[in-house]
Enzyme design. Structure first.
Site, PDB file in Angstrom:
ATOM      1  N   GLY A 254       0.856  -1.183   0.000  1.00 56.29           N
ATOM      2  CA  GLY A 254       0.000   0.000   0.000  1.00 56.29           C
ATOM      3  C   GLY A 254       0.889   1.228   0.000  1.00 56.29           C
ATOM      4  O   GLY A 254       0.679   2.185  -0.731  1.00 56.29           O
ATOM      5  N   ALA A 255       1.915   1.195   0.842  1.00 57.03           N
ATOM      6  CA  ALA A 255       2.882   2.289   0.925  1.00 57.03           C
ATOM      7  C   ALA A 255       4.079   1.810   1.735  1.00 57.03           C
ATOM      8  O   ALA A 255       4.044   0.727   2.328  1.00 57.03           O
ATOM      9  CB  ALA A 255       2.256   3.511   1.587  1.00 57.03           C
ATOM     10  N   MET A 256       5.134   2.620   1.750  1.00 55.17           N
ATOM     11  CA  MET A 256       6.331   2.267   2.517  1.00 55.17           C
ATOM     12  C   MET A 256       6.887   3.527   3.163  1.00 55.17           C
ATOM     13  O   MET A 256       6.955   4.584   2.564  1.00 55.17           O
ATOM     14  CB  MET A 256       7.359   1.617   1.595  1.00 55.17           C
ATOM     15  CG  MET A 256       8.633   1.195   2.277  1.00 55.17           C
ATOM     16  SD  MET A 256       8.450  -0.378   3.184  1.00 55.17           S
ATOM     17  CE  MET A 256       9.965  -0.341   4.136  1.00 55.17           C
ATOM     18  N   GLU A 257       7.358   3.324   4.394  1.00 58.03           N
ATOM     19  CA  GLU A 257       7.640   4.445   5.296  1.00 58.03           C
ATOM     20  C   GLU A 257       9.048   5.029   5.168  1.00 58.03           C
ATOM     21  O   GLU A 257       9.695   5.294   6.174  1.00 58.03           O
ATOM     22  CB  GLU A 257       7.437   3.967   6.730  1.00 58.03           C
ATOM     23  CG  GLU A 257       8.437   2.870   7.202  1.00 58.03           C
ATOM     24  CD  GLU A 257       7.963   1.447   6.984  1.00 58.03           C
ATOM     25  OE1 GLU A 257       7.105   1.224   6.111  1.00 58.03           O
ATOM     26  OE2 GLU A 257       8.450   0.545   7.687  1.00 58.03           O
ATOM     27  N   HIS A 288      -0.660   5.747   8.966  1.00 60.57           N
ATOM     28  CA  HIS A 288       0.151   4.556   9.248  1.00 60.57           C
ATOM     29  C   HIS A 288       1.628   4.820   8.929  1.00 60.57           C
ATOM     30  O   HIS A 288       2.506   4.585   9.762  1.00 60.57           O
ATOM     31  CB  HIS A 288      -0.401   3.394   8.410  1.00 60.57           C
ATOM     32  CG  HIS A 288       0.394   2.128   8.461  1.00 60.57           C
ATOM     33  ND1 HIS A 288      -0.095   0.970   9.019  1.00 60.57           N
ATOM     34  CD2 HIS A 288       1.648   1.807   8.024  1.00 60.57           C
ATOM     35  CE1 HIS A 288       0.815   0.012   8.916  1.00 60.57           C
ATOM     36  NE2 HIS A 288       1.884   0.492   8.314  1.00 60.57           N
ATOM     37  N   GLU A 289       1.878   5.329   7.725  1.00 53.13           N
ATOM     38  CA  GLU A 289       3.273   5.544   7.340  1.00 53.13           C
ATOM     39  C   GLU A 289       3.925   6.613   8.217  1.00 53.13           C
ATOM     40  O   GLU A 289       5.105   6.525   8.553  1.00 53.13           O
ATOM     41  CB  GLU A 289       3.366   5.937   5.860  1.00 53.13           C
ATOM     42  CG  GLU A 289       2.728   4.938   4.890  1.00 53.13           C
ATOM     43  CD  GLU A 289       3.189   3.511   5.097  1.00 53.13           C
ATOM     44  OE1 GLU A 289       4.353   3.293   5.493  1.00 53.13           O
ATOM     45  OE2 GLU A 289       2.364   2.587   4.871  1.00 53.13           O
ATOM     46  N   HIS A 292       5.246   5.306  11.381  1.00 52.51           N
ATOM     47  CA  HIS A 292       6.541   4.631  11.213  1.00 52.51           C
ATOM     48  C   HIS A 292       7.724   5.587  11.359  1.00 52.51           C
ATOM     49  O   HIS A 292       8.838   5.142  11.606  1.00 52.51           O
ATOM     50  CB  HIS A 292       6.633   4.004   9.822  1.00 52.51           C
ATOM     51  CG  HIS A 292       6.015   2.653   9.698  1.00 52.51           C
ATOM     52  ND1 HIS A 292       6.311   1.619  10.545  1.00 52.51           N
ATOM     53  CD2 HIS A 292       5.142   2.144   8.789  1.00 52.51           C
ATOM     54  CE1 HIS A 292       5.651   0.532  10.166  1.00 52.51           C
ATOM     55  NE2 HIS A 292       4.921   0.825   9.108  1.00 52.51           N
ATOM     56  N   GLU A 311       5.098  -2.951  12.403  1.00 54.11           N
ATOM     57  CA  GLU A 311       3.811  -2.962  11.701  1.00 54.11           C
ATOM     58  C   GLU A 311       2.604  -2.900  12.630  1.00 54.11           C
ATOM     59  O   GLU A 311       1.618  -2.248  12.334  1.00 54.11           O
ATOM     60  CB  GLU A 311       3.728  -4.170  10.771  1.00 54.11           C
ATOM     61  CG  GLU A 311       4.719  -4.097   9.623  1.00 54.11           C
ATOM     62  CD  GLU A 311       4.698  -2.758   8.889  1.00 54.11           C
ATOM     63  OE1 GLU A 311       3.695  -2.024   8.973  1.00 54.11           O
ATOM     64  OE2 GLU A 311       5.711  -2.430   8.244  1.00 54.11           O
TER      65      GLU A 311
HETATM   66 ZN    ZN Z   1       3.750  -0.341   7.839  1.00 57.14          ZN
END
Ligand code: ZN
Length: 824
Positions: A254-257, A288-289, A292, A311
């Site tokens: 979905g995405a990355m931090e 969410h990201e 992180h 996570e």
């Molecule tokens: Zn994550």
């Protein structure tokens, strides 16, 4: 080759890495790029070590000025020996782009021919871009520069400090783990802003530029609200300078931090109408990201054992902060309905593992654990922990944790010690049953003849752990004139015992809802009278979270074969047309559809599917024009109906419900259904792709082509799935996802044995996350048959099976076991 835990520990004891000075040249045509890296690190004098490194060709390679022999590079590693106390490794090499979403991914946009690159090194792909000590506890500063075509823009973790015609130079980053180093490059479109002294930016490929412009305000608003909320919660301010968010094509997650430059999949920049729940989901991912940045980026797990620390916290905090700070107040309903179902499914599979495994052997196993347990169960467990220790202590513990380990690494033990200190509670027993033991408890209401309530707790035989649960119980009554009211709500502690009396509750209620408020993580089963009351009462309950808990429990009981799918379909028909919460509509339709496909027989399926289509159609008729519910209902209807004439009418613009936009994506959804039903074919798909020559159009076309019910289309799709390595991660996944349909069982029969024969080869030519996903999507899950299970057992018995494939087959086969048992 995977890095083992022992190798990583050994290497961390040998070297201390300071800096990667990296220059990439991406101006060349073709499938390679230039990489020049200087790695500065200390070491135990005289020691030997290695870096991950997968070059196509090496131009030069020196350690402390002394050339290294070509033989130093072998099997994806660059071996060094006789290290000095302070070292400088300098390497110039040619590397290969990827099309799997790992390494430096290269994408050509079919809309305009533009080329885009993004770098994704997680979990062990750093060696595909530069020589690196690729493990989370060897943090270093990255000083990056890139030579790229003049018409491009390049963004990276660090701030841009210099830009001449075609060279971009970035400031050195703070100390970060290798898996967090990224860049995004291409002729992309940018929108900028600033908030509270933090520069903000959004990037997307040019073809989506106008859509980003239209959505930037919403994205920036959410970004600012979340930043403010995290700044209220945490003592340490956002630590990585600017906050850029790029939306990249064919991104695996979905995405990355990545610190300073979060990358999302660009499906999140919408080009067609979407529902509020899709917008909520985007807000949730943004939150969410951002979580992180503290949990994962500032303080990082020491090794992948504690992947959950990243996570679960991001999932918990993201859901919470989205609800607290943005206009999306219903994220916990979505969590109860959707995310927990994901966690429960993974947790009941044969491959289940603890939230916090004691020891993850290597990076392959770490990738396998990147599942519903590490995200959703872990987050549900944290929600339970907060209910247990109180929010104030929870936040104090987190802040102490960040202060102690900023720019470093930490373990579960470190965190628990801080939380125990802040709360004054010994958490070791709690952590042992909740974090170290796999699987899930079932909580059941038992009501005595006198109306007394007790809660029965069970655990599966293989994992007989009972747990303490803090839960809510709601008592609901039918009122006058078809209303339902919640008479009372109590929060109680359920002991880690087979039965707990609940004296706090007295008097009979029409419906007793266990886990009202969704505080705990458990399978919920109601008493018989409450179950019988669900069909009438569920639609009238005002609280969407309570309805989500009831729906989730109902769906779960069907999965377990305790309730018939026919009963579920009847409930859907009665209750769904009046459902107001869009995420519930979407999820119930999706889950019911999947259960109808797998749990009904070929004889009973058409009638069951017809009822699902009717439920969606009634909802459609009852929905406000142009709203999210209407769109969700329309999608559900399209997926279930066999009314070809009506679907064709919608495509042609006739009979379309008032306010429903039959836009590019909805057109593809309709066409896809027509193809599955044999009412459209390759000519129509080609025509639609002519009309929509975009990235999404290309993906939909691949999916539709795989769905065409004739032998040559299936043969072409299958060979693409198994062996066409030119096909990117997204295109192969779309192809696999379009392949199997219960409507096409006769045509597909030969591909059941072929799946089990061909998948090991697919795993050989593809790798990583995309390979795992393709193996799952291509599984003959709709051929619910003992023969499918026999073939799975045969494959699982092989001792040379790729571990990723082993897990996929083992788990889906277990789903099939349940479906078969429920059918007969
Ligand atoms: Zn994550």
């Amino acid at each position: 080759m995977p890095l083992t835990r022992a190798e990583a520990a050994d290497r961390a004891a040998t070297v201390d890495v300071h800096e990667y000075e990296v220059h990439l040249d991406v101006t060349g045509e073709g499938d390679t790029f230039g990489s020049r890296a200087v790695v500065r690190f200390d070491a135990r004098p005289g020691a030997a070590t290695f870096l991950e490194f997968e070059p196509v060709a090496v131009e030069s390679m020196t350690l402390n000025g002394v050339p290294l022999p070509p033989s130093a590079v072998a099997a994806g590693r660059l071996h060094l020996s006789d290290l000095a106390s302070s070292n400088e490794l300098a390497v110039t090499a040619t590397m290969r782009y990827s099309n799997t979403g790992e390494g430096l991914h290269k994408y050509v946009d079919p809309a305009d021919g533009n080329v885009y690159l993004y770098q994704h090194l997680f979990i062990n792909n750093a060696g595909r871009v530069l020589p690196a000590f690729d493990q989370p506890d060897l943090k270093a500063s990255f000083k990056v520069s890139v030579t790229a075509p003049e018409s491009w823009t390049v963004a990276a973790n660090g701030q841009l400090v210099a830009h001449s015609a075609n060279v971009w130079e970035f400031a050195p980053t703070k100390r970060i783990s290798t898996y967090l180093a990224t860049l995004f490059a291409g002729p992309f479109h940018a929108v900028t802003d600033t908030h509270d002294g933090i520069p903000l930016a959004l990037y997307v490929r040019a073809a989506l530029g106008e859509h980003l412009d239209a959505q930037a305000e919403e994205i920036f608003t959410i970004t600012k609200q979340c930043l403010d909320r995290y700044h209220e919660m945490f003592d340490i301010r956002y630590p990585f300078g600017h906050y850029q968010q790029a939306f990249a094509p064919e991104f695996n997650f979905g995405a990355m931090e990545y610190p300073g430059l979060v990358i999302f999949r660009d499906e999140m920049i919408y080009r067609s109408a979407v529902t509020e729940s899709q917008r909520e989901s985007r807000a949730n991912v943004i939150a969410h990201e951002m979580a992180h940045m503290w949990f994962g980026d500032l303080v990082t797990m020491a090794w992948w054992d504690d992947l959950w620390l990243n996570e679960s916290f991001a999932e918990y905090l993201g859901t919470r902060v989205a609800a607290e700070a943005t206009r999306f107040k219903g994220t916990w309903t979505t969590f109860a309905m959707q995310r927990k179902a994901w966690g429960l499914r993974a947790d009941q599979h044969p491959s289940t593992h603890p939230v916090a495994p004691v020891s993850v052997a290597d990076t392959d196993e770490a990738l396998l654990n990147f599942d519903g347990i590490s995200y959703a169960k872990g987050a549900a467990t944290l929600k339970q922990l907060v209910a247990w220790v109180g929010d104030e202590a929870f936040r104090a513990g987190l802040n102490a944790h960040f202060a102690a380990h900023a720019y470093g690494n930490a373990t579960l033990a470190d965190l628990l010690a801080r939380l125990a200190k802040a709360s004054g509670r010994d958490l070791s027993a709690w952590a042992e049953v909740w974090l170290r033991q796999p699987q899930v408890n079932t909580l059941r209401t038992a009501i005595g003849a006198d109306g007394s309530v007790s809660i029965l707790q069970t655990a599966p035989a293989a994992h007989p752990t009972l747990r303490p649960h803090k839960i809510g119980i709601g008592l609901y009554d039918n009122g006058a004139g078809g209303t339902v009211s919640r008479r009372s709500f109590v929060e109680v502690e359920v002991a880690a015992a087979p039965s707990t009396d609940i004296p706090e509750i007295s008097g009979k209620a029409d419906l007793v809802l266990l886990n009202d408020g969704d505080l705990t993580y458990a399978k919920i089963r109601l008493d018989e009278a409450s179950n019988a009351a669900v069909p009438n009462m569920l639609p009238l309950i005002g609280d969407s979270l309570a309805r989500a808990v009831l729906w989730a429990a109902t769906l779960d009981a069907v999965v377990d074969g305790e309730r018939a799918v026919a009963e579920l379909v009847t409930l859907v028909l009665a209750a769904l047309p009046v459902e107001s919460e869009v995420v519930i509509v979407e999820d119930v339709l999706r889950a019911t559809r999947s259960l109808v496909d797998r749990y009904s027989t070929p004889e009973t399926r058409p009638a069951a599917l017809e009822l699902v289509a009717q439920a969606a159609d009634r909802l459609l008729a009852a929905s406000e024009p142009g709203g999210s519910r209407q769109l969700a209902a329309a999608r559900g209807f399209i997926g279930a109906t066999v009314d070809v004439a009506r679907l064709r009418g919608w495509l042609a613009g006739s009979g379309v419900p008032d306010g429903l936009a039959v836009d590019a994506d909805l057109r593809w959804l309709i066409l896809y259904r027509l193809v599955v039903l044999g009412a459209a074919g390759r000519a129509e798909i080609d025509a639609e792709f002519e009309r929509d020559r975009s990235a999404t159009g290309e993906q939909w076309a691949a999916r539709c082509r795989a769905a065409v019910p004739d032998a040559s289309s299936k043969a072409a799709a299958w060979s693409a799935i198994i062996e066409d390595v030119k096909l990117s991660n997204r295109l192969v996944e779309m192809t696999a996802s379009g392949f199997w349909h219960p409507e096409q069982l006769d045509l597909l029969a030969p591909y059941v044995p072929r799946y089990f024969a061909d998948m090991p080869e697919m795993m050989r030519v593809r790798r990583g996350m995309s390979a795992e996903r393709t193996a799952g999507l291509a599984y003959p899950e709709v051929v619910v048959d003992p023969e499918t299970r026999r073939l799975a057992a045969e494959l699982l018995a092989r001792d040379d099976l790729d571990p990723l494939l082993h897990r996929v087959v083992q788990d889906i086969d277990d789903d099939m076991r349940k479906a078969l048992a429920a059918r007969f």
